[in-house]
Design a protein around this motif. Structure first.
Motif, PDB file in Angstrom:
ATOM      1  N   GLY A 173      29.990  89.222  89.397  1.00  0.00           N
ATOM      2  CA  GLY A 173      30.774  88.939  88.369  1.00  0.00           C
ATOM      3  C   GLY A 173      30.321  87.978  87.431  1.00  0.00           C
ATOM      4  N   VAL A 174      30.671  88.123  86.210  1.00  0.00           N
ATOM      5  CA  VAL A 174      30.465  87.255  84.947  1.00  0.00           C
ATOM      6  C   VAL A 174      31.599  86.402  84.641  1.00  0.00           C
ATOM      7  CG1 VAL A 174      29.876  87.317  82.458  1.00  0.00           C
ATOM      8  CG2 VAL A 174      28.763  89.213  83.805  1.00  0.00           C
ATOM      9  N   ARG A 175      31.153  85.174  84.803  1.00  0.00           N
ATOM     10  CA  ARG A 175      32.092  84.043  84.645  1.00  0.00           C
ATOM     11  C   ARG A 175      31.918  83.362  83.243  1.00  0.00           C
ATOM     12  NH1 ARG A 175      34.718  82.351  88.820  1.00  0.00           N
ATOM     13  NH2 ARG A 175      34.028  83.301  91.155  1.00  0.00           N
ATOM     14  N   GLU A 176      30.854  83.301  82.580  1.00  0.00           N
ATOM     15  CA  GLU A 176      30.661  82.558  81.312  1.00  0.00           C
ATOM     16  C   GLU A 176      29.336  83.216  80.793  1.00  0.00           C
ATOM     17  OE1 GLU A 176      30.262  78.483  81.587  1.00  0.00           O
ATOM     18  OE2 GLU A 176      31.969  78.129  82.893  1.00  0.00           O
ATOM     19  N   ILE A 177      29.267  83.310  79.492  1.00  0.00           N
ATOM     20  CA  ILE A 177      28.323  83.706  78.657  1.00  0.00           C
ATOM     21  C   ILE A 177      27.651  82.616  77.557  1.00  0.00           C
ATOM     22  CG2 ILE A 177      27.273  85.406  77.251  1.00  0.00           C
ATOM     23  CD1 ILE A 177      29.073  87.319  78.474  1.00  0.00           C
ATOM     24  N   ALA A 178      26.573  82.239  77.547  1.00  0.00           N
ATOM     25  CA  ALA A 178      26.160  81.187  76.422  1.00  0.00           C
ATOM     26  C   ALA A 178      25.052  81.791  75.772  1.00  0.00           C
ATOM     27  CB  ALA A 178      25.858  80.043  77.193  1.00  0.00           C
ATOM     28  N   ARG A 179      25.173  81.702  74.305  1.00  0.00           N
ATOM     29  CA  ARG A 179      23.890  82.137  73.585  1.00  0.00           C
ATOM     30  C   ARG A 179      23.025  80.887  73.238  1.00  0.00           C
ATOM     31  NH1 ARG A 179      24.202  85.537  67.804  1.00  0.00           N
ATOM     32  NH2 ARG A 179      22.087  85.548  67.455  1.00  0.00           N
ATOM     33  N   ARG A 180      21.799  81.032  73.618  1.00  0.00           N
ATOM     34  CA  ARG A 180      20.914  79.979  73.375  1.00  0.00           C
ATOM     35  C   ARG A 180      19.767  80.482  72.419  1.00  0.00           C
ATOM     36  NH1 ARG A 180      23.868  76.378  75.893  1.00  0.00           N
ATOM     37  NH2 ARG A 180      24.210  76.858  78.132  1.00  0.00           N
ATOM     38  N   PRO A 181      18.866  79.465  71.853  1.00  0.00           N
ATOM     39  CA  PRO A 181      18.012  79.999  70.891  1.00  0.00           C
ATOM     40  C   PRO A 181      16.959  80.875  71.354  1.00  0.00           C
ATOM     41  CG  PRO A 181      18.212  77.302  70.844  1.00  0.00           C
ATOM     42  CD  PRO A 181      19.119  77.963  72.268  1.00  0.00           C
ATOM     43  N   ASP A 182      16.598  80.883  72.871  1.00  0.00           N
ATOM     44  CA  ASP A 182      15.544  81.587  73.380  1.00  0.00           C
ATOM     45  C   ASP A 182      16.326  82.996  74.060  1.00  0.00           C
ATOM     46  OD1 ASP A 182      16.796  80.394  75.361  1.00  0.00           O
ATOM     47  OD2 ASP A 182      14.919  80.092  76.384  1.00  0.00           O
ATOM     48  N   GLY A 183      17.706  83.154  73.847  1.00  0.00           N
ATOM     49  CA  GLY A 183      18.274  84.203  74.439  1.00  0.00           C
ATOM     50  C   GLY A 183      19.763  84.111  74.988  1.00  0.00           C
ATOM     51  N   ILE A 184      20.134  84.556  76.154  1.00  0.00           N
ATOM     52  CA  ILE A 184      21.628  84.366  76.621  1.00  0.00           C
ATOM     53  C   ILE A 184      21.466  84.104  77.848  1.00  0.00           C
ATOM     54  CG2 ILE A 184      23.467  85.615  77.115  1.00  0.00           C
ATOM     55  CD1 ILE A 184      22.292  87.785  75.190  1.00  0.00           C
ATOM     56  N   THR A 185      22.149  83.087  78.380  1.00  0.00           N
ATOM     57  CA  THR A 185      22.326  82.579  79.789  1.00  0.00           C
ATOM     58  C   THR A 185      23.744  83.008  80.282  1.00  0.00           C
ATOM     59  OG1 THR A 185      21.304  80.563  79.374  1.00  0.00           O
ATOM     60  CG2 THR A 185      22.553  80.747  81.186  1.00  0.00           C
TER      61      THR A 185
END
Length: 405
Positions: A173-185
């Motif tokens: 299950g997905v809990r958090e999504i963060a956009r980074r300069p090199d992609g998505i965490t």
């Protein structure tokens, strides 16, 4: 551990699996992971529908629903043939039981012809030839409607995707999504996952995933439970195929209908009542957070003001078997309460806009590395192959954009 992928697909229902498969077909070598919160794939909308291959007769010409359903019905039959999945092209009757429904029935026939669907208008004697126990003033026969086992379709898509290199990660299950300069965490139940593009096929939770990604797209999922009965085994010969009422064009539900499945059973329903949880498959299953989100959204109250009479009838049929039987008898006069046995319910992920509009078409959104499927109710299973290709196209465009920056 951190895993790196080109595309992360959130949601392991039939749309997410079709998208993953389509990506591998369009761009072999693309690394894809499907993240599914349940311990098995396709357990919600995909696994709880009536198994109907819809023709597209109801949908506005040129809409996503019309184009994808018409194309998808043909492709689904071929897919089932190619992979030995139980299916049958049965056709269906849409039956008018009152004179005021006749203009809407004729309009449906015209819409079917505009969508290039084989439709034929029938009188009472012709209805009786096809369905001896069904009563009606007039009907249209839609020749391209069918039935199949969509659970088996989803399992086959999963196998094809996995054979092409897709990683299927259940219990994630997905809990958090963060956009980074090199992609998505993405923080999940079992650790961190990284990717360049995220595709949101989360169904009942798609709006939450979009907000996790920082994109509030002006809609919310309002869950409606569809409650079914099925005909007792001794009564199954009352229905030969698929029989539907003339739908109310003001509401995106088809009314109580009769649908034979590939295993020989006959579903009766569904009604459409507000669910007390996103996965609220009975009145006993409630989640305060889910209810609070619905009540806090202005669109929910605008739906209530606009459609309260319709919903009052649906609630009455939910709470009273006698009322449900009365509704069924409009199509099937011979049915009795003893003929109906409770069956599993489903929950429809209905997208609603802030002004109370019930979104009537498939809805896509997202920007940059995000692609969101925000409304994919019926006929999404029927149209899952062309929808998967459409979402895959958007994902690959987003992937190309991420590599160029």
């Amino acid at each position: 551990m951190a895993y790196g992928y080109d595309v992360l697909v959130v949601g392991g229902g039939i749309i997410g699996l079709s998208t993953a498969h389509a990506i591998t077909q369009a761009a072999p070598g693309t690394s894809v992971a499907v993240l599914e919160k349940e311990t098995a794939l396709a357990t919600h909308q995909t696994g709880r529908n009536s198994g109907v291959i819809h023709s597209g007769v109801y949908y506005r010409p040129g809409s996503f629903k019309a184009r994808f359903a018409v194309r998808g019905a043909d492709e689904m039959v071929k897919f089932c043939l190619d992979h030995d999945i139980a299916h049958e092209v049965t056709g269906k009757l849409i039956v008018a039981t009152a004179r005021e429904e006749l203009p809407r029935l004729h309009a449906l026939a015209q819409r079917g012809r505009e969508n290039r669907i084989p439709v034929r208008e029938l009188g009472p004697a012709q209805i009786a030839e096809r369905e001896p126990h069904v009563g009606g003033l007039a009907a249209i026969h839609v020749g391209s409607t069918g039935i199949c086992d969509f659970g088996a379709v989803a399992r086959t898509l999963a196998s094809l995707a996995q054979a092409a290199g897709v990683e299927l990660r259940t219990g994630t299950g997905v809990r958090e999504i963060a956009r980074r300069p090199d992609g998505i965490t993405v923080q999940t139940d079992i650790g961190e996952v990284r990717g360049r593009v995220l595709v949101n096929c989360a169904g009942l939770h798609c709006d939450r995933v979009a907000r996790m990604a920082g994109e509030d797209l002006g809609m919310r999922i309002v869950p409606f439970r569809g409650e079914y009965y099925e005909l007792a085994e001794r009564s199954r010969d009352l229905v030969r195929g698929l029989v539907y009422p003339v739908p109310d064009p003001a509401f995106p539900f088809l009314g109580v209908h009769l649908t034979r499945d590939v295993h020989g059973g006959v579903h009766v329903g569904p009604n459409a009542v507000p669910a007390l949880a996103r996965e609220g498959y009975s009145w006993l299953r409630a989640r305060p957070r889910d209810m609070a989100e619905v009540l806090a959204f202005p669109g929910s109250w605008r739906i209530l003001r606009r459609h309260w009479r319709y919903e009052a009838g649906e609630l009455r049929r939910s709470l009273s078997k006698k009322a449900f039987v009365t509704a069924v008898r409009q199509l099937l006069p011979a049915v009795s309460a003893d003929d109906l046995v409770p069956a599993a319910a489903g929950v429809r992920a209905q997208a609603v806009l802030r002004d109370g509009t019930l979104v009537d078409d498939f809805l896509f959104g997202g920007s940059g590395p995000f692609v969101h499927v925000l409304n994919a109710p019926s006929p999404a299973a029927t149209a899952s192959l062309p929808i998967g290709r459409e979402v895959a196209r958007r994902a690959l465009e987003a992937l190309a954009g991420s590599r160029s920056t």
